[in-house]
Design a protein around this motif. Structure first.
Motif, mmCIF file in Angstrom:
data_model
loop_
_atom_site.group_PDB
_atom_site.id
_atom_site.type_symbol
_atom_site.label_atom_id
_atom_site.label_comp_id
_atom_site.label_asym_id
_atom_site.label_seq_id
_atom_site.Cartn_x
_atom_site.Cartn_y
_atom_site.Cartn_z
ATOM 1 N N LEU A 193 -6.193 -1.748 14.113
ATOM 2 C CA LEU A 193 -4.823 -1.671 13.610
ATOM 3 C C LEU A 193 -4.750 -1.434 12.117
ATOM 4 C CD1 LEU A 193 -1.763 -2.120 14.233
ATOM 5 C CD2 LEU A 193 -2.135 -4.516 13.672
ATOM 6 N N VAL A 194 -5.682 -2.044 11.373
ATOM 7 C CA VAL A 194 -5.579 -2.001 9.913
ATOM 8 C C VAL A 194 -6.522 -0.985 9.278
ATOM 9 C CG1 VAL A 194 -4.831 -4.399 9.827
ATOM 10 C CG2 VAL A 194 -7.248 -3.871 9.565
ATOM 11 N N ARG A 195 -7.367 -0.331 10.063
ATOM 12 C CA ARG A 195 -8.332 0.599 9.481
ATOM 13 C C ARG A 195 -7.690 1.949 9.206
ATOM 14 N NH1 ARG A 195 -14.047 0.106 12.460
ATOM 15 N NH2 ARG A 195 -14.334 1.903 11.106
ATOM 16 N N TRP A 196 -7.956 2.505 8.036
ATOM 17 C CA TRP A 196 -7.332 3.778 7.682
ATOM 18 C C TRP A 196 -7.949 4.935 8.471
ATOM 19 C CZ3 TRP A 196 -9.579 8.220 5.782
ATOM 20 C CH2 TRP A 196 -10.917 8.120 5.428
ATOM 21 N N LEU A 239 -3.010 6.727 14.012
ATOM 22 C CA LEU A 239 -1.832 5.868 13.916
ATOM 23 C C LEU A 239 -1.573 5.067 15.183
ATOM 24 C CD1 LEU A 239 1.129 7.629 12.173
ATOM 25 C CD2 LEU A 239 -0.270 5.738 11.396
ATOM 26 N N ALA A 288 0.288 1.735 14.657
ATOM 27 C CA ALA A 288 1.414 0.885 14.306
ATOM 28 C C ALA A 288 2.739 1.642 14.375
ATOM 29 C CB ALA A 288 1.213 0.287 12.915
ATOM 30 N N VAL A 289 2.746 2.891 13.907
ATOM 31 C CA VAL A 289 4.014 3.608 13.807
ATOM 32 C C VAL A 289 4.689 3.783 15.175
ATOM 33 C CG1 VAL A 289 5.073 5.820 13.232
ATOM 34 C CG2 VAL A 289 3.484 4.751 11.637
ATOM 35 N N ALA A 303 -2.559 7.061 8.524
ATOM 36 C CA ALA A 303 -1.619 6.481 7.567
ATOM 37 C C ALA A 303 -2.247 6.533 6.185
ATOM 38 C CB ALA A 303 -1.299 5.038 7.945
ATOM 39 N N PRO A 304 -1.424 6.662 5.150
ATOM 40 C CA PRO A 304 -1.983 6.722 3.798
ATOM 41 C C PRO A 304 -2.523 5.366 3.379
ATOM 42 C CG PRO A 304 0.409 6.612 3.711
ATOM 43 C CD PRO A 304 0.038 6.725 5.167
ATOM 44 N N ARG A 305 -3.515 5.440 2.487
ATOM 45 C CA ARG A 305 -3.960 4.210 1.837
ATOM 46 C C ARG A 305 -3.238 4.071 0.497
ATOM 47 N NH1 ARG A 305 -9.904 5.618 1.714
ATOM 48 N NH2 ARG A 305 -8.994 7.658 2.061
ATOM 49 N N ALA A 306 -3.508 2.965 -0.190
ATOM 50 C CA ALA A 306 -2.791 2.714 -1.440
ATOM 51 C C ALA A 306 -3.027 3.853 -2.429
ATOM 52 C CB ALA A 306 -3.244 1.389 -2.049
ATOM 53 N N TRP A 307 -2.056 4.105 -3.263
ATOM 54 C CA TRP A 307 -2.145 5.167 -4.261
ATOM 55 C C TRP A 307 -3.340 4.970 -5.181
ATOM 56 C CZ3 TRP A 307 3.183 6.998 -6.443
ATOM 57 C CH2 TRP A 307 3.956 7.454 -5.363
ATOM 58 N N ARG A 319 -6.290 5.480 -4.682
ATOM 59 C CA ARG A 319 -7.513 5.001 -4.048
ATOM 60 C C ARG A 319 -8.433 6.191 -3.893
ATOM 61 N NH1 ARG A 319 -9.844 0.072 -3.503
ATOM 62 N NH2 ARG A 319 -11.615 0.361 -2.154
#
Lengths: 223, 223, 223
Positions: B151-154, B158, B160-161, B205-209, B211
């Protein structure tokens, strides 16, 4: 339909003994993982109380016994202190730990299944929850220690089968209205002896069919 | 304010199908991790029932449906047996597994959100809990398998969406009093199709800016 | 015996602040683990709300505040967005994060212990549950990130002791009927200052006696 299958004092004594031996196993893993004293306490508490808290939350017995009865909370502290000061001696008695843990497994199967039934669950669900009570603390212990739970690893001696047998025996006894000191003890002892036999003769559970990749097995053995 | 938005038999049938497909995904991960037969059963049960048990405990519907309805408990056993005996065949149908899992995601979003609302939660909270119901089992599965939850791996498509969209659609339908067989099916199908599209086109899904550390990305891809 | 030791608005404001700072710490770990935007949100929500949901489920306050009060649910979303867009700036302020996290620890000890007591738990159990509320979210955060929880690692600065002191102070105040704005603030500040001192002077907790295997220590430091 809440009924007491055991006298409260007997259930309480069985619980305390089971909590103590499970706490010892949690504290020992914490030492092996090089945790500090609070890690030892946390793992002792979680291993000893985790299964019971899960059971109580599921059946709606809130607050769980672990937060009502001070003895449940303090027993793991004693176990943690024992391991903290004496762990080489305790570890040397790995045999004793295994024996006590097997006893805890039997005790928690019986008390877990019985309590679930007292709160109105069906027989199969009670046995399943008794099983979850008995193995749940160990699974939480391994998760917090960031290890694959022993319960599911193929290279560990059988743990689930003795617990399943014990929980099923209790459910059958309830079904035939035969719960008494003798049959309960029999379930505890059967679980206990099966677990010790599994340890002695390294009984393993099979993995899925056609799982014959040598590379994978070698990797697993090496890890 | 407890009201039945679905007829019980429909809700039950949807639940059983969702439980079955999630159990398959749990059992397959257990095989891939080389767990023994009990590991397969444990992971099947946890994946299939974990989200629902969490939801029921949170809304106070205790004992949870998983411990009341025998079918909920037995379905994962069938899934585990199927994987145990036929896993190369089941794995070869990874596509089928993904399709069923996507269906399960849609079903659990709808039933989870609906049940949470029936027990008096607000609309946003119901959608959030429906989402937690749908993804919770998979997170528990990955935690027990000692992996970072998909669920949390980039680097996973997708997941979650689609679930967020499905849960939000149900919440909107409830808000406008439009919950019926058609809108519910629409929410299930939308979630299902979005998830399949994410798999087909590898939506990420994108990761934090900012990065942008190459070293880290290489390491992640390699693992 | 449910009584309000705090005015609800004060308790609510303290909770929101604590939730926000814990969510920041969860979101930052998610960025460090290279999770995608949903991983950041999940870890922010779990870190911020996990301890409180556990507490509420245990004391029977269902549905938990996190699913009733929309502010509890939305606050971590803001924290996640902040970290998502500004994380290099937020990370550069690691000192600020530690300071806020220490404040959250103090706040959650006080509100957790107080709420547990309001729901009828004994003093020791209330303090234990307050402690679990304060550290629970962080443990869940680390489990989902597939790391050994900071709480139990010997190579992390003391975290448990400040929380134990804070929870115990609140329990003592309740016992002597001295819970008021001043004593509560004192407990928060004591926890806060102890945690900052532990960070400043790298206070560590001891590991079990005779734990002198150099090989193990080297391995641990290297990992």
């Amino acid at each position: 339909m809440i009924q007491d299958l055991f006298s409260p004092s007997v259930q309480h004594a069985l619980d305390i003994v089971g909590i103590f031996v499970f706490a010892i196993s949690g504290a020992l893993l914490a030492v092996r993982k090089n945790f500090d004293v609070f890690g030892i306490v946390v793992l002792a508490e979680v291993t000893a109380l985790g299964g019971g808290i899960f059971r109580d939350v599921v059946i709606g017995a809130v607050p769980p016994a672990a937060f009502v009865d001070l003895g449940y909370f303090i027993t793991p502290l004693f176990a943690a202190a024992l391991v903290f000061f004496l762990h080489p001696e305790v570890e040397r008695t790995q045999l004793a730990v295994n024996v006590f843990d097997a006893a805890g497994l039997g005790l928690f199967c019986v008390t877990g299944t019985t309590k679930a039934y007292e709160y109105g669950l069906g027989l199969t669900a009670s046995a399943a929850l008794g099983l979850a009570t008995a193995v749940g603390g160990g699974v939480l212990r391994d998760i917090i220690a960031n290890e694959v739970p022993s319960l599911v690893r193929w290279d560990r001696d059988l743990y689930a089968v003795p617990a399943i047998v014990g929980s099923a025996m209790v459910a059958l006894c309830i079904n035939y209205d035969m719960v008494n000191a003798f049959t309960s003890s029999l379930a505890v002892v059967t679980t206990f002896v099966l677990r010790l036999l599994a340890l002695r003769y390294h009984w393993r559970a099979p993995r899925a069919w056609h799982r014959r990749s040598t590379a994978v097995e070698v990797e697993e053995v090496a890890s």
